[in-house]
Design a protein around this motif. Structure first.
Motif, PDB file in Angstrom:
ATOM      1  N   LEU A   3       0.515  -1.336   0.128  1.00 57.25           N
ATOM      2  CA  LEU A   3       0.168  -0.069   0.049  1.00 57.25           C
ATOM      3  C   LEU A   3       0.915   1.178  -0.058  1.00 57.25           C
ATOM      4  O   LEU A   3       1.670   1.393   0.848  1.00 57.25           O
ATOM      5  N   GLU A   4       0.748   2.198  -1.195  1.00 59.86           N
ATOM      6  CA  GLU A   4       1.577   3.310  -1.004  1.00 59.86           C
ATOM      7  C   GLU A   4       1.190   4.343  -0.089  1.00 59.86           C
ATOM      8  O   GLU A   4       1.830   5.101   0.173  1.00 59.86           O
ATOM      9  N   ASN A   5      -0.323   4.344   0.080  1.00 53.69           N
ATOM     10  CA  ASN A   5      -0.641   5.425   0.948  1.00 53.69           C
ATOM     11  C   ASN A   5      -2.053   4.771   1.712  1.00 53.69           C
ATOM     12  O   ASN A   5      -2.568   3.628   1.308  1.00 53.69           O
ATOM     13  N   TYR A   6      -2.680   5.588   2.621  1.00 50.19           N
ATOM     14  CA  TYR A   6      -3.966   5.099   3.216  1.00 50.19           C
ATOM     15  C   TYR A   6      -4.526   6.273   4.013  1.00 50.19           C
ATOM     16  O   TYR A   6      -3.919   7.457   3.909  1.00 50.19           O
ATOM     17  N   VAL A   7      -5.662   6.280   3.938  1.00 54.60           N
ATOM     18  CA  VAL A   7      -6.593   7.418   4.432  1.00 54.60           C
ATOM     19  C   VAL A   7      -6.664   7.267   5.848  1.00 54.60           C
ATOM     20  O   VAL A   7      -7.318   6.496   6.346  1.00 54.60           O
ATOM     21  N   PHE A   8      -6.354   8.677   6.655  1.00 51.95           N
ATOM     22  CA  PHE A   8      -6.304   8.501   8.093  1.00 51.95           C
ATOM     23  C   PHE A   8      -6.912   9.775   8.469  1.00 51.95           C
ATOM     24  O   PHE A   8      -6.817  10.865   7.703  1.00 51.95           O
ATOM     25  N   ASN A   9      -7.877  10.081   9.633  1.00 46.04           N
ATOM     26  CA  ASN A   9      -8.098  11.385   9.898  1.00 46.04           C
ATOM     27  C   ASN A   9      -7.006  12.028  10.611  1.00 46.04           C
ATOM     28  O   ASN A   9      -6.484  11.481  11.658  1.00 46.04           O
ATOM     29  N   GLN A  10      -6.541  13.114  10.378  1.00 43.10           N
ATOM     30  CA  GLN A  10      -5.457  13.664  10.763  1.00 43.10           C
ATOM     31  C   GLN A  10      -5.813  15.195  11.046  1.00 43.10           C
ATOM     32  O   GLN A  10      -6.680  15.795  10.348  1.00 43.10           O
ATOM     33  N   ASN A  11      -5.007  15.609  11.911  1.00 43.23           N
ATOM     34  CA  ASN A  11      -5.039  17.238  12.236  1.00 43.23           C
ATOM     35  C   ASN A  11      -4.197  17.891  11.502  1.00 43.23           C
ATOM     36  O   ASN A  11      -2.891  17.676  11.367  1.00 43.23           O
ATOM     37  N   SER A  12      -4.250  18.980  10.701  1.00 43.17           N
ATOM     38  CA  SER A  12      -3.547  19.669   9.905  1.00 43.17           C
ATOM     39  C   SER A  12      -3.853  21.357  10.123  1.00 43.17           C
ATOM     40  O   SER A  12      -5.137  21.552  10.394  1.00 43.17           O
ATOM     41  N   ASP A  13      -2.983  22.100   9.571  1.00 37.73           N
ATOM     42  CA  ASP A  13      -3.142  23.540   9.268  1.00 37.73           C
ATOM     43  C   ASP A  13      -4.365  23.854   8.424  1.00 37.73           C
ATOM     44  O   ASP A  13      -4.000  23.184   7.378  1.00 37.73           O
ATOM     45  N   PHE A  14      -5.168  24.924   8.756  1.00 37.42           N
ATOM     46  CA  PHE A  14      -6.148  25.530   7.707  1.00 37.42           C
ATOM     47  C   PHE A  14      -6.082  26.996   7.648  1.00 37.42           C
ATOM     48  O   PHE A  14      -6.360  27.222   8.749  1.00 37.42           O
ATOM     49  N   ASN A  15      -6.174  27.361   6.460  1.00 41.04           N
ATOM     50  CA  ASN A  15      -6.195  28.936   6.219  1.00 41.04           C
ATOM     51  C   ASN A  15      -7.620  29.273   6.320  1.00 41.04           C
ATOM     52  O   ASN A  15      -8.263  29.328   5.304  1.00 41.04           O
ATOM     53  N   PHE A  16      -8.214  29.752   7.386  1.00 40.77           N
ATOM     54  CA  PHE A  16      -9.542  30.357   7.263  1.00 40.77           C
ATOM     55  C   PHE A  16      -9.672  31.543   6.868  1.00 40.77           C
ATOM     56  O   PHE A  16     -10.679  32.098   6.400  1.00 40.77           O
ATOM     57  N   GLY A  17      -8.608  32.132   6.630  1.00 39.56           N
ATOM     58  CA  GLY A  17      -8.552  33.280   5.914  1.00 39.56           C
ATOM     59  C   GLY A  17      -9.003  33.481   4.610  1.00 39.56           C
ATOM     60  O   GLY A  17      -9.512  34.336   4.023  1.00 39.56           O
ATOM     61  N   GLU A  18      -8.873  32.302   3.778  1.00 36.29           N
ATOM     62  CA  GLU A  18      -9.574  32.042   2.690  1.00 36.29           C
ATOM     63  C   GLU A  18     -10.864  31.952   2.524  1.00 36.29           C
ATOM     64  O   GLU A  18     -11.536  32.305   1.681  1.00 36.29           O
ATOM     65  N   LEU A  19     -11.503  31.433   3.455  1.00 38.74           N
ATOM     66  CA  LEU A  19     -12.857  31.352   3.605  1.00 38.74           C
ATOM     67  C   LEU A  19     -13.515  32.848   4.044  1.00 38.74           C
ATOM     68  O   LEU A  19     -14.728  33.190   3.547  1.00 38.74           O
ATOM     69  N   PHE A  20     -12.941  33.409   4.955  1.00 40.47           N
ATOM     70  CA  PHE A  20     -13.272  34.591   5.781  1.00 40.47           C
ATOM     71  C   PHE A  20     -12.031  35.861   5.582  1.00 40.47           C
ATOM     72  O   PHE A  20     -11.405  35.580   6.376  1.00 40.47           O
ATOM     73  N   PRO A  21     -12.130  36.393   4.377  1.00 45.82           N
ATOM     74  CA  PRO A  21     -10.961  37.404   4.333  1.00 45.82           C
ATOM     75  C   PRO A  21     -10.627  38.127   5.571  1.00 45.82           C
ATOM     76  O   PRO A  21      -9.556  38.777   5.846  1.00 45.82           O
ATOM     77  N   ASP A  22     -11.814  38.708   6.159  1.00 45.20           N
ATOM     78  CA  ASP A  22     -11.598  39.597   7.489  1.00 45.20           C
ATOM     79  C   ASP A  22     -11.633  39.089   8.791  1.00 45.20           C
ATOM     80  O   ASP A  22     -12.165  39.538   9.738  1.00 45.20           O
ATOM     81  N   VAL A  23     -11.226  37.826   8.778  1.00 43.51           N
ATOM     82  CA  VAL A  23     -11.311  36.979  10.108  1.00 43.51           C
ATOM     83  C   VAL A  23     -10.276  37.866  11.213  1.00 43.51           C
ATOM     84  O   VAL A  23      -9.445  38.251  10.713  1.00 43.51           O
ATOM     85  N   PRO A  24     -10.847  37.756  12.318  1.00 48.00           N
ATOM     86  CA  PRO A  24      -9.724  38.386  13.337  1.00 48.00           C
ATOM     87  C   PRO A  24      -9.000  37.430  13.851  1.00 48.00           C
ATOM     88  O   PRO A  24      -9.177  36.270  13.767  1.00 48.00           O
ATOM     89  N   GLY A  25      -7.941  37.893  14.388  1.00 41.51           N
ATOM     90  CA  GLY A  25      -6.741  36.835  15.018  1.00 41.51           C
ATOM     91  C   GLY A  25      -5.937  36.234  13.819  1.00 41.51           C
ATOM     92  O   GLY A  25      -5.876  36.541  12.600  1.00 41.51           O
ATOM     93  N   ASN A  26      -5.594  35.057  14.240  1.00 38.31           N
ATOM     94  CA  ASN A  26      -4.507  34.338  13.538  1.00 38.31           C
ATOM     95  C   ASN A  26      -5.512  33.498  12.484  1.00 38.31           C
ATOM     96  O   ASN A  26      -6.140  32.550  13.074  1.00 38.31           O
ATOM     97  N   PRO A  27      -5.419  33.538  11.237  1.00 39.08           N
ATOM     98  CA  PRO A  27      -6.117  32.944  10.272  1.00 39.08           C
ATOM     99  C   PRO A  27      -5.922  31.496  10.096  1.00 39.08           C
ATOM    100  O   PRO A  27      -6.658  30.470   9.675  1.00 39.08           O
TER     101      PRO A  27
END
Length: 919
Positions: free
Chosen positions: A720-744
């Motif tokens: 198996l070259e890869n597998y699918v797992f639930n993982q935590n990762s960084d996500f840029n909420f600023g792409e969804l909400f350009p005017d977000v307060p704090g760290n996007p």
């Protein structure tokens, strides 16, 4: 093709009865060639003074399946119909589960989905006549109980792919094949009927323990055998009853230093269901000459499942302080409280209903034209469509509204040794004056305090696949390469889920009300776990008559707001395959080399959801990805001795990710003053999810020592070259909400492609007709197979191995039969060891749980009056079957201790008695 030297009988069977598809490119034996093959073999039999004995029933089925396995260049397993409208088992999944390397998971007592070589339904693709099928569940896995076995002629499991297999998968591909009327070669009409009975009886008064099955098939040829027609219809009304013990879990009881575990709560109930299924098949085949062949096939099924679930939900240790005043432990054994008392106990009397309406349509049109002796071209178009509508309704009743109100009980419980418990009680839970409609616990406040009196889920699934394939084949007169096949395949798939859920509140709220007399039913017995009779009523009729206020769950529940989604796929596959036919010394070598270039464009429409001022706010979102994968393949077969072959196969294979994990949904929350500096956290799907990929290697040895006898052993390794797992990762909420307060940049939990691993195993199969060894044993035979699998899959290189869903370390299958002079008897057993299976949880969501090992035994006995010498009864056969002969339960459990049973399902036995008539 292999240069095996099968007998006259095997060749005739294969030519006349087996519909061989080349993965959707119908390379079946045509009517004329089939007729010529049979005549040729008849002539050889006459010349050689060989007596050809007509073989029917299970022996014919085994011979045709063996012929398919022998003739295929890939590693395959096959099931063939014993006669028109008669596969060896009552369902396709149960037949598949008897094949080496294949295991079935039961749902409501019937085999439903399968695993191949230790890889679960997510890694298995199902096709009908070579074309991928739309599915009624949240994913791609086909639920095989939706396909009537009476309408199928053969099922082939491809364990290794070649380049013309458009629906390859890491586990394998299951191709269900319908009859070819011109290859069948004669007019035939078959009608059958069976009655069915479940020995648990009707556990709910408004259910039945009796059902029936009916089917007919008609096959004919016209216009000098150039036009063939086949039509079929199958109707099933199948009863199913179940006594079900279900536990919430097993927390620790803190009453002494040992801290034994104790029952956290339980939801035992009885379930009565009636599954109704109608299936229709039509095939039109036209071959006016040797150059042109056209085949149009249509399949439609309608599937209705009505389930009544009645029981009493009992808070245990987790209910202390709201559902009771605590548990007194009277006895504990090896860290588990095995006898105790739940003090001041309140319960919920549940009258629940689940319904499912689903239908599936599959239409395909294939055309082949031979331009000259060298060139043949093919065009195939197809449509597969499926949709499903569910209702999952919960109706609550009890002695008082909300926590701490109403009459309570003292409940004793005793562990019975197999994971279930027996209870004792004092209150009469069938008393309509005591048990009233309304929510006994403070589970929700949709319109006011303690106002959740029930819940209803209404999910809908729509799935559609459209495909077109253009291919050409060039024959080569000389050399090791026999022919070259190349072409292009294009597929569009759209799948959506609309998940609606509503809190139910009585219009009489805050009062609890006595069940109106017009809805009352006879009490339901819960004696199987000691709680006596319970109040029963027609809760769905009560709901349909408008007695509840409905509050949409997605307006107040963040997770519900992101349960709906749409996923789109466009897949273009270019392919080329070279077929090999040569020799090494005096050993024939055949096989193929091939390559696929698979270009995928995928996207999803979803929702971004958050909670503001106590309300869920939803914003549309779309996202996706595209990619190209190269998939080489090789299949080689070397005949090392007469009728003995060694097969080698290698391929890079692909399985597309789960569609319910490819959604673009995101739910999130915002924290203005986080301790870790992360303002945004959330969870969601992943529309950029890539497929699972694997490099797989196979080797097998097959010895075909008789028409109905062979031995095979195979080993496989899937890297198996890869597998699918639930993982935590960084996500840029600023792409969804350009005017977000704090760290996007926030954290999001979503499925991602992680590290890989391996799956490996060995398989062995023995098929014997004892008449091959001694004439007095003619008709006595057996079929045995066994598989051993193991795997290791890690999220990262340093993480602990994860358990693969669907992987049973060991599976065994055994069938012993006797068939002679019209009499037939057989008994079959299938075993699979513990595995991680997928089941339904709250709100009709899916989750993986540990499933306990099981051995399922089926038996049947019958007689074909065509062998009786009574002309008036020619064509008539009778059959008696018993499914789940030993009443094997279906058990899931928590963790590693099998005493901590999550779910114990007792289905009883199903008996069937019927008759078939063929002329």
């Amino acid at each position: 093709m292999m240069r095996f030297k099968p007998s006259v009988l095997t060749l005739a069977l294969f030519a006349a009865g087996v519909s061989m598809y080349s993965h959707g490119a119908e390379e079946a034996v045509t009517a004329k060639s089939a007729d010529e093959a049979v005549k040729s073999q008849d002539a050889k039999a006459e010349d050689q003074a060989i007596e050809v004995i007509q073989v029917t029933g299970i022996r014919r089925s085994l011979q045709e399946s063996q012929a398919t396995k022998m003739a295929n260049s890939s590693v395959v397993e096959a099931i063939s119909a014993e006669d028109i409208g008669k596969l060896p088992d009552v369902s396709i999944a149960e037949s598949l589960a008897r094949l080496p390397g294949v295991a079935a998971q039961r749902l409501d007592g019937r085999a439903n989905v399968i695993s191949i070589r230790g890889l679960g339904p997510d890694f298995t693709t199902a096709t009908l006549n070579g074309r991928e099928q739309a599915t009624v569940n949240d994913n791609r896995g086909v639920e095989f109980d939706q396909y009537p076995s009476e309408l199928l002629n053969q099922v082939v499991v491809y364990k290794t792919p070649d380049a013309t297999l458009m629906t390859q998968s890491i586990g394998g591909t299951v191709d269900m094949q319908t009859i070819r009327p011109l290859a069948h070669g004669q007019q035939t009409f078959v009608v059958g009927a069976r009655g069915e009975y479940n020995d648990l009886g009707a556990l709910n008064s408004d259910s039945t323990d009796k059902g029936y099955r009916f089917n007919f098939s008609y096959v004919d040829q016209f216009l000098d055998d150039t036009l063939g027609v086949a039509v079929g219809y199958a109707r099933m009304s199948s009863p199913n009853q179940e006594e079900r013990w279900q536990a919430w879990g097993y927390p620790e009881l803190d009453y002494n230093a040992n801290n034994p575990k104790v029952l956290g709560g339980a939801k035992p109930f009885v379930r009565s269901s009636e599954l109704q299924r109608d299936g229709v098949l039509a095939v039109l085949e036209y071959q006016p000459n040797d150059k042109f062949h056209s085949l149009l096939d249509l399949y439609y099924s309608k599937f209705d499942d009505q389930q009544l679930l009645r029981g009493i939900e009992i808070p245990g240790q987790w209910g202390a302080g709201w559902g009771n005043s605590g548990i007194t432990a009277n006895k504990s054994t090896d860290g588990l409280v095995t006898e105790g008392t739940i003090n001041d106990a309140a319960v919920v009397v549940r009258n629940d209903v689940n319904t499912r309406e689903a239908d599936a349509l599959s239409v395909g049109w294939n055309n082949q034209y031979q331009i000259n002796d060298s060139w043949t071209v093919e065009a195939d178009i197809a449509l597969s469509r499926a949709n499903r509508t569910d209702i999952g309704m919960e109706s609550y009743s009890g002695t008082g509204r909300g926590n701490g109100n109403g009459a309570t009980d003292t409940l004793g419980f005793v562990y019975d040794g197999d994971g279930r418990y027996q209870f004792s009680h004092n209150l009469d839970y069938a008393d309509a004056a005591l048990i009233k409609l309304g929510g006994p616990f403070s589970w929700g406040n949709p319109v006011g305090p303690d106002s959740q009196d029930g819940f209803i889920n209404k999910p809908e699934i729509d799935d559609e696949i459209k495909s077109m394939r253009l291919a050409a084949e060039y024959m080569i007169d000389a050399g090791a390469i026999r022919n070259i096949t190349f072409g292009l395949n294009y597929t569009e798939r759209d799948k959506s889920k609309m998940d609606q859920g509503f809190y139910l509140t009585l219009k009489d709220y805050p009062a609890m009300i006595t069940v109106p007399s017009q809805y009352l039913l006879a009490p339901t017995s819960l004696d199987f776990f000691g709680m006596g009779d319970m109040l029963s009523y027609d809760s769905l009729a009560f709901y349909n008559d408008g007695h509840y206020i409905e509050t949409s769950a997605d307006s107040v529940d963040l997770s519900r707001a992101t349960n709906s989604w749409k996923v789109y796929e466009e897949v273009t596959t270019a392919f080329v395959k070279l077929d090999l036919d040569t020799s090494i010394g005096d050993m024939p070598l055949t096989g193929n080399f091939g390559l696929q270039a698979v270009d995928t464009d995928q996207s999803s429409d979803g929702t971004v959801a958050s909670v503001e001022d106590g309300k869920v706010v939803k914003t549309p979102i779309s996202a996706g990805d595209s990619y190209l994968e190269w998939l080489p393949s090789m299949n080689l077969s070397l005949e090392v001795a007469e009728d003995q072959v060694v097969r080698l196969a290698a391929a890079r294979t692909l399985t597309r990710a789960r569609m319910d994990k490819m959604n673009a949904n995101v739910n999130f929350s915002y924290n203005a003053n986080p301790s870790d500096g992360v303002n945004w956290t959330g969870g969601g799907g992943n529309p950029e999810l890539r497929p699972w990929l694997a490099r797989q290697y196979d080797i097998s040895y097959e010895n075909y020592f008789a028409d109905q006898g062979y031995f095979a052993i195979a080993a496989f390794y899937k890297d198996l070259e890869n597998y699918v797992f639930n993982q935590n990762s960084d996500f840029n909420f600023g792409e969804l909400f350009p005017d977000v307060p704090g760290n996007p940049i926030g954290n999001i939990s979503q499925p991602q492609n992680g590290n890989g691993g391996y799956v490996r195993g060995v398989e062995a199969t023995v098929q014997l007709d004892f008449g091959y060894f001694a004439q007095p044993l003619e008709g006595l035979g057996m079929y045995l197979s066994g598989t051993y699998n193991e795997s290791e899959v890690k999220e990262t290189a340093d993480s602990e191995p994860s358990t693969l869903p669907g992987l049973s370390e060991k599976t065994f299958n055994a069938t012993l039969y006797y068939e002679n002079s019209g009499f037939e008897a057989r008994i079959s057993s299938r075993y699979r060891s513990d595995f991680l299976g997928e089941v339904t949880k709250i709100s009709l969501q899916r989750e993986n749980v540990n499933i306990m090992a099981e051995t399922v035994v089926d038996a049947q006995i019958g007689y074909d009056f065509s062998e009786s010498g009574i002309d008036a009864l020619y064509g008539l056969s009778v059959l008696f079957q018993v499914n789940n002969l030993t009443n094997e339960p279906f058990i899931s459990y928590f963790g590693d201790d099998k005493r901590f049973v999550r779910d114990y399902q007792n289905y009883g036995r199903n008996f069937m008695l019927g008759a078939n008539y063929k002329f």
